[in-house]
Motif scaffolding. Structure first.
Motif, PDB file in Angstrom:
ATOM      1  N   LYS A 198       0.807  -1.222   0.000  1.00  0.00           N
ATOM      2  CA  LYS A 198       0.000   0.000   0.000  1.00  0.00           C
ATOM      3  C   LYS A 198       0.840   1.272   0.000  1.00  0.00           C
ATOM      4  N   VAL A 199       2.128   1.185   0.345  1.00  0.00           N
ATOM      5  CA  VAL A 199       2.973   2.383   0.341  1.00  0.00           C
ATOM      6  C   VAL A 199       3.034   3.019  -1.044  1.00  0.00           C
ATOM      7  N   TYR A 200       2.891   2.204  -2.083  1.00  0.00           N
ATOM      8  CA  TYR A 200       3.039   2.727  -3.441  1.00  0.00           C
ATOM      9  C   TYR A 200       1.909   3.681  -3.827  1.00  0.00           C
ATOM     10  N   ARG A 201       0.771   3.619  -3.149  1.00  0.00           N
ATOM     11  CA  ARG A 201      -0.325   4.552  -3.451  1.00  0.00           C
ATOM     12  C   ARG A 201       0.112   5.991  -3.187  1.00  0.00           C
ATOM     13  N   ILE A 202       0.728   6.198  -2.033  1.00  0.00           N
ATOM     14  CA  ILE A 202       1.218   7.527  -1.680  1.00  0.00           C
ATOM     15  C   ILE A 202       2.520   7.827  -2.406  1.00  0.00           C
ATOM     16  N   LEU A 203       3.378   6.829  -2.503  1.00  0.00           N
ATOM     17  CA  LEU A 203       4.719   7.031  -3.057  1.00  0.00           C
ATOM     18  C   LEU A 203       4.672   7.515  -4.497  1.00  0.00           C
ATOM     19  N   LYS A 204       3.792   6.937  -5.311  1.00  0.00           N
ATOM     20  CA  LYS A 204       3.716   7.349  -6.714  1.00  0.00           C
ATOM     21  C   LYS A 204       3.315   8.820  -6.827  1.00  0.00           C
ATOM     22  N   MET A 205       2.345   9.228  -6.036  1.00  0.00           N
ATOM     23  CA  MET A 205       1.924  10.626  -6.046  1.00  0.00           C
ATOM     24  C   MET A 205       3.055  11.541  -5.581  1.00  0.00           C
ATOM     25  N   ASP A 206       3.735  11.155  -4.506  1.00  0.00           N
ATOM     26  CA  ASP A 206       4.839  11.954  -3.986  1.00  0.00           C
ATOM     27  C   ASP A 206       5.966  12.088  -5.001  1.00  0.00           C
ATOM     28  N   ILE A 207       6.291  10.999  -5.674  1.00  0.00           N
ATOM     29  CA  ILE A 207       7.382  11.035  -6.652  1.00  0.00           C
ATOM     30  C   ILE A 207       7.022  11.952  -7.818  1.00  0.00           C
ATOM     31  N   ASP A 208       5.764  11.944  -8.227  1.00  0.00           N
ATOM     32  CA  ASP A 208       5.334  12.859  -9.289  1.00  0.00           C
ATOM     33  C   ASP A 208       5.549  14.312  -8.872  1.00  0.00           C
ATOM     34  N   ILE A 209       5.141  14.654  -7.654  1.00  0.00           N
ATOM     35  CA  ILE A 209       5.281  16.037  -7.185  1.00  0.00           C
ATOM     36  C   ILE A 209       6.758  16.391  -6.980  1.00  0.00           C
ATOM     37  N   CYS A 210       7.527  15.459  -6.414  1.00  0.00           N
ATOM     38  CA  CYS A 210       8.961  15.698  -6.238  1.00  0.00           C
ATOM     39  C   CYS A 210       9.652  15.888  -7.587  1.00  0.00           C
ATOM     40  N   SER A 211       9.234  15.134  -8.576  1.00  0.00           N
ATOM     41  CA  SER A 211       9.821  15.245  -9.919  1.00  0.00           C
ATOM     42  C   SER A 211       9.505  16.592 -10.549  1.00  0.00           C
ATOM     43  N   MET A 212       8.315  17.110 -10.269  1.00  0.00           N
ATOM     44  CA  MET A 212       7.974  18.440 -10.753  1.00  0.00           C
ATOM     45  C   MET A 212       8.890  19.488 -10.120  1.00  0.00           C
ATOM     46  N   GLY A 213       9.181  19.311  -8.824  1.00  0.00           N
ATOM     47  CA  GLY A 213      10.097  20.219  -8.152  1.00  0.00           C
ATOM     48  C   GLY A 213      11.510  20.134  -8.697  1.00  0.00           C
ATOM     49  N   LEU A 214      11.950  18.940  -9.038  1.00  0.00           N
ATOM     50  CA  LEU A 214      13.278  18.761  -9.630  1.00  0.00           C
ATOM     51  C   LEU A 214      13.341  19.407 -11.013  1.00  0.00           C
ATOM     52  N   ALA A 215      12.304  19.201 -11.815  1.00  0.00           N
ATOM     53  CA  ALA A 215      12.255  19.824 -13.145  1.00  0.00           C
ATOM     54  C   ALA A 215      12.308  21.339 -13.017  1.00  0.00           C
ATOM     55  N   ASP A 216      11.533  21.886 -12.117  1.00  0.00           N
ATOM     56  CA  ASP A 216      11.520  23.326 -11.894  1.00  0.00           C
ATOM     57  C   ASP A 216      12.896  23.818 -11.462  1.00  0.00           C
ATOM     58  N   TYR A 217      13.554  23.087 -10.565  1.00  0.00           N
ATOM     59  CA  TYR A 217      14.866  23.488 -10.067  1.00  0.00           C
ATOM     60  C   TYR A 217      15.892  23.558 -11.197  1.00  0.00           C
ATOM     61  N   PHE A 218      15.963  22.534 -12.021  1.00  0.00           N
ATOM     62  CA  PHE A 218      16.984  22.506 -13.075  1.00  0.00           C
ATOM     63  C   PHE A 218      16.688  23.513 -14.184  1.00  0.00           C
ATOM     64  N   ILE A 219      15.418  23.775 -14.451  1.00  0.00           N
ATOM     65  CA  ILE A 219      15.071  24.822 -15.414  1.00  0.00           C
ATOM     66  C   ILE A 219      15.494  26.194 -14.878  1.00  0.00           C
ATOM     67  N   ARG A 220      15.196  26.449 -13.593  1.00  0.00           N
ATOM     68  CA  ARG A 220      15.606  27.713 -12.977  1.00  0.00           C
ATOM     69  C   ARG A 220      17.120  27.871 -12.988  1.00  0.00           C
ATOM     70  N   LYS A 221      17.821  26.812 -12.607  1.00  0.00           N
ATOM     71  CA  LYS A 221      19.276  26.852 -12.542  1.00  0.00           C
ATOM     72  C   LYS A 221      19.880  27.109 -13.920  1.00  0.00           C
ATOM     73  N   ASN A 222      19.315  26.491 -14.940  1.00  0.00           N
ATOM     74  CA  ASN A 222      19.805  26.684 -16.305  1.00  0.00           C
ATOM     75  C   ASN A 222      19.609  28.131 -16.771  1.00  0.00           C
ATOM     76  N   LYS A 223      18.460  28.705 -16.423  1.00  0.00           N
ATOM     77  CA  LYS A 223      18.205  30.098 -16.806  1.00  0.00           C
ATOM     78  C   LYS A 223      19.177  31.040 -16.112  1.00  0.00           C
ATOM     79  N   GLU A 224      19.467  30.761 -14.832  1.00  0.00           N
ATOM     80  CA  GLU A 224      20.406  31.605 -14.083  1.00  0.00           C
ATOM     81  C   GLU A 224      21.809  31.535 -14.682  1.00  0.00           C
ATOM     82  N   GLN A 225      22.212  30.365 -15.117  1.00  0.00           N
ATOM     83  CA  GLN A 225      23.544  30.198 -15.705  1.00  0.00           C
ATOM     84  C   GLN A 225      23.679  30.918 -17.025  1.00  0.00           C
ATOM     85  N   LYS A 226      22.564  31.131 -17.721  1.00  0.00           N
ATOM     86  CA  LYS A 226      22.609  31.801 -19.032  1.00  0.00           C
ATOM     87  C   LYS A 226      22.656  33.321 -18.902  1.00  0.00           C
ATOM     88  N   ARG A 227      22.356  33.846 -17.720  1.00  0.00           N
ATOM     89  CA  ARG A 227      22.321  35.299 -17.543  1.00  0.00           C
ATOM     90  C   ARG A 227      23.745  35.890 -17.584  1.00  0.00           C
TER      91      ARG A 227
END
Length: 321
Positions: free
Chosen positions: A292-321
């Motif tokens: 049953k842990v996977y019910r919560i885990l899958k949702m959490d990983i999706d949200i965490c992955s969105m945060g990771l995507a946002d972080y690397f996009i932000r970091k890339n934009k900062e490096q280009k400035r």
């Protein structure tokens, strides 16, 4: 209702408030003191469970003096405005960066709608603004003196900039919200912790600095919003230090191969790889695929992955400035 309060010792109770409809997802802590205090409210759909938990503890909501939210993400503070309608004598204690968003939650609502889309109303509605006179800010290092204990507030960014953690002098414990991760108590065979890297203020360096600050306090127990108490802080620190690099390496490898993609396009790619790594780890430890842990885990990983995507996009934009 199944949210029977648990006595954690040191005049602290804890019960489930069934955030997002999940058991063992988000809980509320009650500090039994002459100045009755609650830590974490979860979202508005959790408030009936919270009120039922108080009823089981024979607590009149009118006696509550303080409602503390570790940060203003809706699964921790979204129900604060609704709860206040039942707690006429309470004030909400919030990080200085979160104050204005509780007075005017429009940006919180817009951000949550962007993440949860058609599920927003089911998970989070309604969200009520909180009058300024019902709010109390606590800066880094400030205290709240209760009758038989002192609560000390520490600025602990990394998960979010509007996050503090609260040290309790009586239990030598600390309420950490999401700063040093999530405790997955659905897994009873061993303790399992993962970092929480949700959007859009995730910062891995700040997260590790906050972890080090908490570690240096030499606390005896950690009170997780997700979910419950751990009396082995050293294991928590070790697990977050182990898994955070895995999250970062996974997110970066996907981003470097897909720099032209948007957050919405990157998120499922990161999530798939991260889920596979965590699933492989748990499989090696004999956690079955239907656990049953996977019910919560899958949702959490999706949200965490969105945060990771946002972080690397932000970091890339900062490096280009």
């Amino acid at each position: 209702m199944k949210n029977k309060p648990v006595n954690l010792g040191h005049q602290i109770s804890f019960f489930d408030v069934f955030d997002l409809g999940f058991e063992n997802r988000t809980g509320t802590f009650v500090i039994h003191d002459e100045k009755l205090t609650i830590v974490e409210t979860s979202a508005s759909p959790s408030i009936p469970y919270l009120l039922d938990g108080l009823k089981q503890l024979e607590i009149d909501p009118a006696d509550i003096q303080y409602i503390i939210v570790t940060h203003i993400h809706l699964d921790h503070a979204g129900g604060a405005g609704l709860l206040l309608k039942h707690c006429p004598n309470a004030k909400v204690v919030v990080h200085p960066r979160g104050y204005r968003h509780l007075v005017d939650p429009s940006r919180l609502i817009a951000g949550a709608k962007a993440v949860y889309k058609e599920d927003f109303e089911k998970f989070y509605d309604p969200i009520y603004p909180i009058p300024e006179e019902r709010l109390m800010i606590k800066e880094n290092g400030e205290v709240l003196e209760l009758a038989n204990r002192t609560l000390t507030f520490y600025d602990t960014p990394g998960h979010a900039k509007h996050h503090f953690s609260i040290h309790d002098s009586l239990s030598n414990g600390i309420f950490t919200g999401d700063t040093i991760g999530v405790y997955y108590q659905d897994i009873q065979e061993f303790d399992f912790f993962l970092p929480s890297t949700s959007p859009n203020q995730f910062d891995p360096d700040e997260m590790l600095r906050s972890l080090e600050l908490i570690e240096n306090l030499n606390v005896s127990r950690i009170y997780f919003g997700h979910f419950g108490m751990c009396q082995n802080p050293k294991e928590v620190y070790a697990e977050i230090r182990k898994w955070l690099p895995t999250f970062m390496e996974t997110g970066e490898s996907v981003f470097l191969q897909n720099k032209d993609k948007t957050i919405d396009e990157l998120t499922p790619l990161i999530s798939e790889k991260l889920y596979d790594r965590i699933h492989s780890y748990l499989s090696e430890l004999n956690i079955p695929n239907n656990h049953k842990v996977y019910r919560i885990l899958k949702m959490d990983i999706d949200i965490c992955s969105m945060g990771l995507a946002d972080y690397f996009i932000r970091k890339n934009k900062e490096q280009k400035r």
